[in-house]
Design an enzyme around this catalytic site. Sequence first.
Site, short mmCIF file in Angstrom:
data_model
loop_
_atom_site.label_atom_id
_atom_site.label_comp_id
_atom_site.label_asym_id
_atom_site.label_seq_id
_atom_site.Cartn_x
_atom_site.Cartn_y
_atom_site.Cartn_z
N HIS A 131 140.27 14.58 -0.60
CA HIS A 131 141.06 13.49 -1.20
C HIS A 131 140.27 12.19 -1.14
CE1 HIS A 131 144.10 16.40 -1.03
NE2 HIS A 131 144.85 15.95 -0.05
N CYS A 164 147.89 14.39 5.11
CA CYS A 164 146.48 14.14 4.83
C CYS A 164 146.23 12.71 4.35
CB CYS A 164 145.97 15.13 3.79
SG CYS A 164 147.08 15.30 2.37
#
Lengths: 308, 308
Positions: free
Chosen positions: B286, B173
């Site tokens: 994030h 990610c």
Amino acid sequence: MATITQNSFLSSNHLQLFKPNSKTKPIIAPTSVRMSLQETAPSIAVVGVTGAVGQEFLSVLSDRDFPYRSIKMLASKRSAGKQYTFQGHDYTVEELTEESFDGVDIALFSAGGSISKQFGPVAVNKGTIVVDNSSAFRMDENVPLVIPEVNPDAMKGIKVGTGKGALIANPNCSTIICLMAATPLHRRAKVLRMVVSTYQAASGAGAAAMEELELQTREVLDGKPPTCQIFKQQYAFNLFSHNAPVLENGYNEEEMKLVKETRKIWNDMNVKVTATCIRVPVMRAHAESINLQFENSLDEVIMSYSKQ
Amino acid sequence: MATITQNSFLSSNHLQLFKPNSKTKPIIAPTSVRMSLQETAPSIAVVGVTGAVGQEFLSVLSDRDFPYRSIKMLASKRSAGKQYTFQGHDYTVEELTEESFDGVDIALFSAGGSISKQFGPVAVNKGTIVVDNSSAFRMDENVPLVIPEVNPDAMKGIKVGTGKGALIANPNCSTIICLMAATPLHRRAKVLRMVVSTYQAASGAGAAAMEELELQTREVLDGKPPTCQIFKQQYAFNLFSHNAPVLENGYNEEEMKLVKETRKIWNDMNVKVTATCIRVPVMRAHAESINLQFENSLDEVIMSYSKQ
């Protein structure tokens, strides 16, 4: 180099500014009687004593057994009259006025930049040494900007007990954390370029911000919209760019403080500094990720440590 | 360059994996009937469908009206038998076995590296194109590591409907977020050095980590010690270095993924990458702070944008 210090939200053994399940109000924690109260020691004033930093001033004075013969607790008119117990003695918060500094040797200021600008010079004229936590005088070329562990020489002409007042500014929190870690390496190998990313807690924005983070967290967990009074946006379970105003160059003021203050403290106008300052939903204790590029090799330094 | 994307904890209009005031259980949100179900479209399998990423796979398939003629929901024996409604049709979760891939054109894997290693090659041998979200095959030189918006060419030989199976790995990610922002600039001015600091949410560690963050937050607000089952330390109102194992070089695995995967995706073994990966107490999404140094000037690029 990466420096990340862990937060100690639950284990905080200082002031419990965040007290779960209650209205969060500052509490004077150190109630044990210590030997700091001495007739020959300096007289102290704490300006902004009811705030998060004011309370921390008291905590540090107590932790370090800082000697004093008297202590004045000063705040705005609104807080005057509040009662505090500190090191076994009772104190009443007094309203800050121009007369507050008569006979005060050292004044610790943390009541915002405008209070510092108004009352700092007044105190200096009365012979008080002012240590100012605001940004009011940091970039003033006549005021030393000091991290005691980094550049104590900057304030070497200033002495308590001479009756001569002076201003000492202390840097922004992000700068202090960064330079505490970076300066020993800078001295050995000279930093040319520094990239800082911060993880800043609510405490940096004061007691009210910490209360708002707690309130918002409870609201979000209950499925309610968060109350946004201190910050313009949701803080609970969220991140955002530091709430300082964004300047024309695209950086916010907090980020530019790191640039300017580092250059002043290191007395190096050529060091390249860039910062990204972010608020994270943590109560206390900032953290930073720091990447440094050096002029000289650090191999020797690393070798000397690995030998120890 | 600094890239910080804001989290949308409350405004998440996808799967409400975090549902305040209830046992947080995955919920299949999209119940409206769309036109994705087509007889001539590929057959799909989702491996690890009950996990946070598995649920996100379904959400994305639905959001994009991805065409399919059938969809298999696969998970461990423990989850087999669970019922889901997806796009107006009822599905029963099946146990993942070697036979699961018979007649499957595309399998989306997110059930951990060991499941990918065991069942990925099995599926490929049956003619399935496997898109693997784990780290199992990312650094395998025979497996393309693809961000579709960045390096689709890496998988150009792979086609659905040929009956020829293949593995495609998708990056970590942190790498995806970083390279989505950095690649357009890299193409114009060539990145020489990249410094990344991450602000990583609970979601990256799965649904159980999100549940633990919620539980811990409630506990801490109630003045109770936090339950630490998924992570070794308090996560509520705290930060810590990413929970991936720390390697001999002092970096954790998450940080080294950013280094290695960037080099593979950009096909540039010389680009200097360093990362500091931190978990922040945020549910989803994030964020990263990225600093880039380029070989060539970006002035022209900036000029062309400011003219628009």
